[in-house]
Motif scaffolding. Structure first.
Motif, PDB file in Angstrom:
ATOM      1  N   VAL A  57       1.007  -1.256   0.291  1.00  0.00           N
ATOM      2  CA  VAL A  57       0.028  -0.074   0.124  1.00  0.00           C
ATOM      3  C   VAL A  57       0.827   1.354  -0.241  1.00  0.00           C
ATOM      4  O   VAL A  57       0.533   2.082  -0.717  1.00  0.00           O
ATOM      5  CB  VAL A  57      -1.141  -0.070   1.276  1.00  0.00           C
ATOM      6  N   ALA A  58       1.999   1.190   0.646  1.00  0.00           N
ATOM      7  CA  ALA A  58       2.882   2.330   0.790  1.00  0.00           C
ATOM      8  C   ALA A  58       3.303   2.528  -0.714  1.00  0.00           C
ATOM      9  O   ALA A  58       3.552   3.722  -1.087  1.00  0.00           O
ATOM     10  CB  ALA A  58       4.191   2.039   1.682  1.00  0.00           C
ATOM     11  N   LEU A  59       4.038   1.541  -1.409  1.00  0.00           N
ATOM     12  CA  LEU A  59       4.369   1.665  -2.752  1.00  0.00           C
ATOM     13  C   LEU A  59       3.252   2.152  -3.552  1.00  0.00           C
ATOM     14  O   LEU A  59       3.583   3.181  -4.452  1.00  0.00           O
ATOM     15  CB  LEU A  59       4.842   0.456  -3.466  1.00  0.00           C
ATOM     16  N   GLU A  60       2.014   1.764  -3.622  1.00  0.00           N
ATOM     17  CA  GLU A  60       0.816   2.220  -4.151  1.00  0.00           C
ATOM     18  C   GLU A  60       0.618   3.746  -4.202  1.00  0.00           C
ATOM     19  O   GLU A  60       0.279   4.552  -4.969  1.00  0.00           O
ATOM     20  CB  GLU A  60      -0.461   1.264  -4.030  1.00  0.00           C
ATOM     21  N   SER A  61       0.634   4.055  -2.971  1.00  0.00           N
ATOM     22  CA  SER A  61       0.048   5.514  -2.354  1.00  0.00           C
ATOM     23  C   SER A  61       1.306   6.386  -2.973  1.00  0.00           C
ATOM     24  O   SER A  61       1.162   7.650  -3.332  1.00  0.00           O
ATOM     25  CB  SER A  61       0.482   5.526  -0.791  1.00  0.00           C
ATOM     26  N   ARG A  62       2.575   5.786  -2.829  1.00  0.00           N
ATOM     27  CA  ARG A  62       3.657   6.951  -3.605  1.00  0.00           C
ATOM     28  C   ARG A  62       3.485   6.981  -5.133  1.00  0.00           C
ATOM     29  O   ARG A  62       3.703   8.152  -5.550  1.00  0.00           O
ATOM     30  CB  ARG A  62       4.933   6.478  -3.299  1.00  0.00           C
ATOM     31  N   SER A  63       3.056   5.936  -5.742  1.00  0.00           N
ATOM     32  CA  SER A  63       2.879   6.031  -7.191  1.00  0.00           C
ATOM     33  C   SER A  63       1.602   7.077  -7.506  1.00  0.00           C
ATOM     34  O   SER A  63       1.592   7.765  -8.261  1.00  0.00           O
ATOM     35  CB  SER A  63       2.389   4.769  -7.640  1.00  0.00           C
ATOM     36  N   LEU A  97       1.807  16.214 -22.820  1.00  0.00           N
ATOM     37  CA  LEU A  97       1.980  14.897 -22.592  1.00  0.00           C
ATOM     38  C   LEU A  97       3.202  14.452 -22.291  1.00  0.00           C
ATOM     39  O   LEU A  97       3.626  14.028 -21.561  1.00  0.00           O
ATOM     40  CB  LEU A  97       1.164  14.015 -23.765  1.00  0.00           C
ATOM     41  N   ILE A  98       4.123  15.307 -23.039  1.00  0.00           N
ATOM     42  CA  ILE A  98       5.752  15.377 -22.884  1.00  0.00           C
ATOM     43  C   ILE A  98       6.059  15.607 -21.565  1.00  0.00           C
ATOM     44  O   ILE A  98       6.612  15.017 -20.791  1.00  0.00           O
ATOM     45  CB  ILE A  98       6.374  16.161 -23.900  1.00  0.00           C
ATOM     46  N   VAL A  99       5.208  16.766 -20.959  1.00  0.00           N
ATOM     47  CA  VAL A  99       5.712  17.128 -19.599  1.00  0.00           C
ATOM     48  C   VAL A  99       4.988  16.228 -18.571  1.00  0.00           C
ATOM     49  O   VAL A  99       5.798  15.875 -17.742  1.00  0.00           O
ATOM     50  CB  VAL A  99       4.821  18.582 -19.410  1.00  0.00           C
ATOM     51  N   TRP A 100       4.025  15.808 -19.002  1.00  0.00           N
ATOM     52  CA  TRP A 100       3.459  14.679 -17.839  1.00  0.00           C
ATOM     53  C   TRP A 100       4.339  13.327 -17.969  1.00  0.00           C
ATOM     54  O   TRP A 100       4.643  12.965 -16.822  1.00  0.00           O
ATOM     55  CB  TRP A 100       2.136  14.282 -18.420  1.00  0.00           C
ATOM     56  N   PHE A 101       4.937  13.161 -18.948  1.00  0.00           N
ATOM     57  CA  PHE A 101       5.593  11.679 -18.791  1.00  0.00           C
ATOM     58  C   PHE A 101       6.937  12.117 -18.254  1.00  0.00           C
ATOM     59  O   PHE A 101       7.473  11.407 -17.379  1.00  0.00           O
ATOM     60  CB  PHE A 101       5.943  11.238 -20.431  1.00  0.00           C
ATOM     61  N   ALA A 102       7.631  13.441 -18.559  1.00  0.00           N
ATOM     62  CA  ALA A 102       8.796  13.764 -17.754  1.00  0.00           C
ATOM     63  C   ALA A 102       8.497  13.794 -16.556  1.00  0.00           C
ATOM     64  O   ALA A 102       9.612  13.301 -15.632  1.00  0.00           O
ATOM     65  CB  ALA A 102       9.079  15.046 -18.550  1.00  0.00           C
ATOM     66  N   VAL A 103       7.603  14.110 -15.927  1.00  0.00           N
ATOM     67  CA  VAL A 103       7.421  14.490 -14.372  1.00  0.00           C
ATOM     68  C   VAL A 103       7.100  13.112 -13.963  1.00  0.00           C
ATOM     69  O   VAL A 103       7.763  12.828 -12.775  1.00  0.00           O
ATOM     70  CB  VAL A 103       6.349  15.539 -14.071  1.00  0.00           C
ATOM     71  N   ALA A 104       6.429  12.499 -14.440  1.00  0.00           N
ATOM     72  CA  ALA A 104       6.024  11.327 -13.964  1.00  0.00           C
ATOM     73  C   ALA A 104       7.125  10.264 -13.599  1.00  0.00           C
ATOM     74  O   ALA A 104       7.422   9.523 -12.743  1.00  0.00           O
ATOM     75  CB  ALA A 104       4.761  10.458 -14.846  1.00  0.00           C
ATOM     76  N   ALA A 109      11.613   8.031 -10.874  1.00  0.00           N
ATOM     77  CA  ALA A 109      12.974   7.448 -10.639  1.00  0.00           C
ATOM     78  C   ALA A 109      13.466   8.026  -9.315  1.00  0.00           C
ATOM     79  O   ALA A 109      14.267   7.207  -8.592  1.00  0.00           O
ATOM     80  CB  ALA A 109      13.696   7.986 -11.872  1.00  0.00           C
ATOM     81  N   ALA A 110      13.334   9.298  -9.225  1.00  0.00           N
ATOM     82  CA  ALA A 110      13.854  10.069  -7.749  1.00  0.00           C
ATOM     83  C   ALA A 110      13.343   9.429  -6.732  1.00  0.00           C
ATOM     84  O   ALA A 110      14.147   8.922  -5.772  1.00  0.00           O
ATOM     85  CB  ALA A 110      13.573  11.498  -8.065  1.00  0.00           C
ATOM     86  N   LEU A 111      11.856   9.207  -6.674  1.00  0.00           N
ATOM     87  CA  LEU A 111      11.469   8.699  -5.356  1.00  0.00           C
ATOM     88  C   LEU A 111      11.605   7.472  -5.075  1.00  0.00           C
ATOM     89  O   LEU A 111      12.094   7.034  -3.869  1.00  0.00           O
ATOM     90  CB  LEU A 111       9.754   9.052  -5.481  1.00  0.00           C
ATOM     91  N   PHE A 112      11.732   6.604  -5.999  1.00  0.00           N
ATOM     92  CA  PHE A 112      11.833   5.116  -5.766  1.00  0.00           C
ATOM     93  C   PHE A 112      13.252   4.664  -5.815  1.00  0.00           C
ATOM     94  O   PHE A 112      13.567   3.479  -5.157  1.00  0.00           O
ATOM     95  CB  PHE A 112      10.794   4.169  -6.768  1.00  0.00           C
ATOM     96  N   GLN A 113      14.127   5.591  -6.075  1.00  0.00           N
ATOM     97  CA  GLN A 113      15.534   5.249  -5.950  1.00  0.00           C
ATOM     98  C   GLN A 113      15.900   5.430  -4.662  1.00  0.00           C
ATOM     99  O   GLN A 113      16.857   4.903  -3.883  1.00  0.00           O
ATOM    100  CB  GLN A 113      16.298   6.099  -6.936  1.00  0.00           C
TER     101      GLN A 113
END
Length: 115
Positions: A57-63, A97-104, A109-113
């Motif tokens: 759930v923690a992983l899903e919440s961060r997502s 959409l480019i901005v959406w993909f870049a931010v997502a 990458a930053a959060l899950f690393q």
């Protein structure tokens, strides 16, 4: 079948609570923010917690949080492209959409690393 019944019940209760909250807010156009999405997300997290445990759930919440930031960046970009650059709605939404993909992808990458 029990899982679907629980989802239905939890989702219905959550939607009702958020709808009541949205009814009390002014302006009425703001009330739409408290429609289905937050309540369904919370109901899904509650059911997932009971089935798969807190780490999942923690992983899903961060997502979900990363997705919310990406949507906010996308929406802001669309507004800027429509108002300042006077693009058509189709061109603005496709370009954003480019901005959406870049931010997502960048936030993921930053959060899950870190974790």
């Amino acid at each position: 079948m029990l899982e679907y019944s629980l989802r239905f019940l939890a989702g219905g209760i959550a939607v009702s609570v958020f709808a009541a909250l949205g009814d009390t807010l002014r302006p009425k156009s703001f009330a739409g923010l408290f429609g289905a999405a937050p309540s369904i997300a919370l109901a899904t997290l509650l059911l997932t917690l009971s089935q798969k445990g807190a780490p999942f759930v923690a992983l899903e919440s961060r997502s979900m949080i990363v997705g919310a930031f990406a949507l906010a960046a996308y929406s802001w970009t669309v507004c800027v492209l429509l108002k300042r650059f006077l693009l058509s709605s189709r061109a603005a939404t496709m370009a954003a959409l480019i901005v959406w993909f870049a931010v997502a992808l960048g936030a993921s990458a930053a959060l899950f690393q870190l974790s």
